[in-house]
Scaffold this motif. Sequence first.
Motif, PDB file in Angstrom:
ATOM      1  N   SER A  14     -11.214   6.394   3.147  1.00  0.00           N
ATOM      2  CA  SER A  14     -12.393   5.841   2.105  1.00  0.00           C
ATOM      3  C   SER A  14     -13.569   6.608   2.690  1.00  0.00           C
ATOM      4  N   SER A  41      -9.562   6.435  -8.935  1.00  0.00           N
ATOM      5  CA  SER A  41     -10.280   6.191  -7.892  1.00  0.00           C
ATOM      6  C   SER A  41      -9.475   5.704  -6.578  1.00  0.00           C
ATOM      7  N   SER A  42      -8.688   4.911  -6.754  1.00  0.00           N
ATOM      8  CA  SER A  42      -7.807   4.148  -5.666  1.00  0.00           C
ATOM      9  C   SER A  42      -6.814   5.125  -5.301  1.00  0.00           C
ATOM     10  N   GLU A  81      -0.667   2.100 -10.560  1.00  0.00           N
ATOM     11  CA  GLU A  81      -0.971   3.145  -9.561  1.00  0.00           C
ATOM     12  C   GLU A  81      -1.303   4.455 -10.478  1.00  0.00           C
ATOM     13  N   GLU A 131       0.730  -1.125   0.116  1.00  0.00           N
ATOM     14  CA  GLU A 131       0.028  -0.053  -0.092  1.00  0.00           C
ATOM     15  C   GLU A 131       0.928   1.305   0.061  1.00  0.00           C
ATOM     16  N   THR A 176      -8.889   7.395  -3.004  1.00  0.00           N
ATOM     17  CA  THR A 176      -8.924   6.717  -1.767  1.00  0.00           C
ATOM     18  C   THR A 176      -8.053   6.469  -0.698  1.00  0.00           C
TER      19      THR A 176
END
Lengths: 617, 492, 120
Positions: free
Chosen positions: B491, B482-483, B477, B54, B486
């Motif tokens: 979120s 959208s990721s 990436e 992450e 977040t």
Amino acid sequence: MLEAILVVAFGGALVSYFLGRWTSRIRDYFALGVWIAILGMTSYLHQIEPKISTFYPGFLGYDLSLRITSLSWLFAVTVAAVSVLVIIYSFRYIKGHEKRNLFYFLLLLVNGGMMGITLSGDLLSFYIFWEIASWSTFLLISFNRGKALPAGLRYVVMSVIGSAAMLVATLSLYSSYGTLALSDLSTHLATAGGGYVIFIFLLFFVSFGVKNAIVPFHTWLPPAHSEAPAPFSAVLSGLLVKMGTYGLILIFYLIAGMKIFLGLGTGIWSFHYIISALAGVTIVVPSFIAVLQDDAKKTLAWSTVGQAGYIVLGVSFGTGLALAAGIFHFLNHAMFKSLLFMSIGTVERKTSTRDLNELGGLVKRTPVLFVVTLVGAAGLIGIPLTNGFFSKWMLYKTLILEGNPFLAFAALVGTWGTVLYSYRLIHNVFFGQLPEKYRDVTRTSFSTYLPMVILSIAIVFFGVFPGFLLGEINVVTTSLGFTPLDVQLWGISSDSGTVNTLNILAALAVVGVMVWYLFRSSAETTEVSQEDSYTAGAPVPQGRFTYTADFYRPLEKIIRPYLKDRIEDFYGMLVGFVGVLSDTVRRIYTGYVGTYVAYILALLAAVLLVQLGWKPW
Amino acid sequence: MVNPALLLAVPLALAFLIPLVRLVARGVVKWIPVFAMAFNFIASVLIIPRALEEAIVTEIGGFPAPFCINLVAGPLGSILSSFIALIGLLVAIYSFDYLREVPTAKYYTMYLLLLTGATGIVLTGDIFNLFVFFEILCISSYSLVAYQGNKAGIEASVKYLVQGSIGSSLLLLGIGLIYGQYGTLNMGDLAGKIEGISSPSAFVPLVLMITGLGVEAAIFPLNAWLPDAHSSAPSSISAVLSGVAIGVGLYSIARILFTVFGGTALLETLAVIGLLTLLVGELSALSQDDVKRLLAYSSIGQMGLIAFGLGLATGEGVTGGLFQLLSHGLSKALLFLSVGYMIYRSGSKKISDLQGSWKRTPVASLGFAVGAFSLVGLPPFIGFPGKFLIVRSALLKGELFYTVLVAFVLFATVVEGGYFFRVVQIIFFKGTGGRRLKREVAPVSGLIPLVVLMLLILIVGVYPGLITGLIDSAAAELTARSSYFTLVMGST
Amino acid sequence: MIFLSEYIYYIGAIGLIFIGLLIVLVKRNLIKVVIGINVLDTGVNLFLISSGYLKGGTAPIYSPGSDAAPSTMVDPVPQALVLTAIVIGASVLALALSLGIKLYDHYETLDLEEIRGQRW
């Protein structure tokens, strides 16, 4: 086993470079040992079951694989055998050059690359090895400096164009079928549309045609072959050029299959016929250009183009006999052309010239060299009882049988040219008077002769017993879907006639005896000294009497105008055009900052205006 | 665990420490960049595994996003920052010997600032912060280009400065417009707020920003400064400028276009512009007789190729573009460093004066050959997978339009091959022009970077799988807006 | 008139930007070009400030006893940005002028049309 061959080949190249920095003698023998080992390993693979082994899983999402079939074995073993001989030949040849280590490294790299090409089991590994062989070839061609540099550059640019075409074709196949493995592709392409197949064929044809020097892609070959170091000319001419042939067979027969290849178009407008016609042109014109060359290696180089024409004609003509003839001629050409390049290389090394008008009389100084060259030339011409006879006979046979008088005539006319330049080569180098300056030319060493002698023995041996090779070739053509030929040790028989070296031997023996009697019964020859001749009272010149310059003047007068290489002019024009374009394009960088700022603002304004007016984004 | 902020803080602090250290211990100065970049390299490599799981978001100043300035060390950021640190480290080692005749303390300060700027650009998650790091990068480049104080360097620097300033003003204007519209400067936040680029409120700032960044990224026709600057700078700096700086510029364009704006509609245009850049660069390089200028034009061409790959807008195309970014960085750094040695020995930048370099500087000559072959895209060097991925993804699109573009790309490759092979021939096979050249013993500090780069080019060329996995996630990436949103905003 | 008073800062900013660009585009003297860059910078800065300006707004500082609502404060972010941009602009200006001195040493002129040693 297959992996081991490549590991040994590429590892050997690297190790020999570093060995050479330490001692040159061990490097030489090491390189030889490597390739003898490879030859041994390859021969061991004779007629094993076709098998595929992945040697590099997951290269950018592909599994790179190797595989061996009867076809690839035949090419691989030729590569290995000629490589061994060339390495032996290089021992003495390369002595005294600088950058010897680099030479060995690159030579072994090229040979390893060719092994890789023949053994690859998918198009991507094929491409990778192809490229490795290509760039190391470029470096080797440039090795001799001077005129070699433009030759190398010309080669590499055409080669890059060829490989770009291959890359597009390969990746296009991948994007259509999701696989690159040769065995899988063959099932997929069967369902493809004709247009797509032609597209793929054309791209591959550009790529392999460049390497194979088919007209109109031949222009790189003559300078490259003549300027490369002699051992490498042998490799280049005997093997590397024929990798293109291998590729053509691969694409036409193995991947696409006979049905598709022969089914594109009809009559003279069918794909394979057009290629055959190109091959016909490739036979005739270069063979006569070769006649007019004054440079011995250039003669051989143009001859390679011509002979490549025979091979490609055999491959593209589309009968089993023709394909067998093509493959057979490839093997034969590897033998005699390597031999000839080696012998001319030796002559050049001894006399430091390869100008046919200056050489002469060397038969007295180097008789062995003369004999092997004679055998090589005989093979090249295709004189019975040498191997070249057989492959050409098969080719003529099938051309005539299939009712193609034009192609048959082209092949025949090409042979006339071959006779002319081969004779001139032998005559101008070995016969006539020995010029003073070559009075003390010495014999060469054993390691120089050995490969040539082996090759000349092979030429005669396979000329007498063609069955050995034809048997192997028969397996190949059968595996590609042709009906098997009726091969015997002494020759070949087909429904329309048999050729048998036994008969030829018998005939030759009879003729030989007759000729011998004729000479016996004629008057005895008397030796006359050079001074003892009538020159109208003038002192006898010390120079030479042999007639070598303007050797074929009447012929030359007739054919010269037709042999202007317009293709080369065309490429020259293209290169000039790119040069001008390049020079024009860079003028946009004017050096004045204001212009540059204007460019920035112009782009900004243009994008904004376009969006304002048309809203394309 | 290393805080990504340290990747910026350490080199920045050390950069300004250099003038002080110089007063105390002159000999230590040259080790400081080496230390800083070694630290950065190790730290960023250590970050990569965690960033792959992450992305690490560091919020500076303790405010939550979007009010803070944040650093986002995702896969892409951490890969690029380790890449920058690697090149930086090698060039710093190279500089030991290369810079013997000029004062070094200021050079090293500027050098570290340049690399800090580049690292900041790839790590930041805030567009104004991007601008600031951009200016750090640019200003230090201006002064480094002029560092030798010779006629060409000063002139190139001035021209670079004028164009660069215009570019950064446009960038700032774009940033201002964005802030005016959306009230935020955070990339993640913006990624959530901007929907589509067709409305003028999004399109105008986007174009302004891309044009501004494009000046640094050397996109046609914004690249006129590049041939001057890269050819006139000291070779060590050319290596960093060509290998890192313009690549970073292209990265920021990709970041703005993909992540912030999601401007997929513009990608086709990007591909075409990339192709134009490629053609102009390669064609201009063809008729050069100054070797560094040739390399500079080749950099333009390569940037075009990368932009083309990015513009293909498929996951694989982006992967190919990023791969080519790294591969070009390594190869071009190697080329400039090798050429730097040859020029240093022969005293001339003319290509024809490179003849005999094989005898004089064998390692550098080999380095040039490896770098050149790699750029042309020959296996088994690193350039091959890059070019291969780009061509493959273009063909996988299965459209005639892209097939035609690929034909042009390959034409450019042929041109590129034409001039690179010519230079290789001159270096290796031209002879020595009648002079007797002695082989000169090269200092170890000069050889280390060359050898390391050669090995990297070869190893990654043979095993592209070593980095394609990383680059795949980096490409993911870059394209997944959208990721990213977040990730930065939580979120909600 | 209302339009003018509403947008006067934007008009001024954009005007400055265009003037700056025009100077850079047409002037050949390096010093003038540098001035142009600065005018351009100023324009951009003014633009940024205007985007955060609130007519009659107060300084964005909360202090005890003050009853200023956030909605009456000017936006502080553009001001921070502009401060940074001004610093950057100043350093670029300094660098440009010092390079100009060096350039004059080499070429004896500041006419950019004549300073074209690096081209093509």
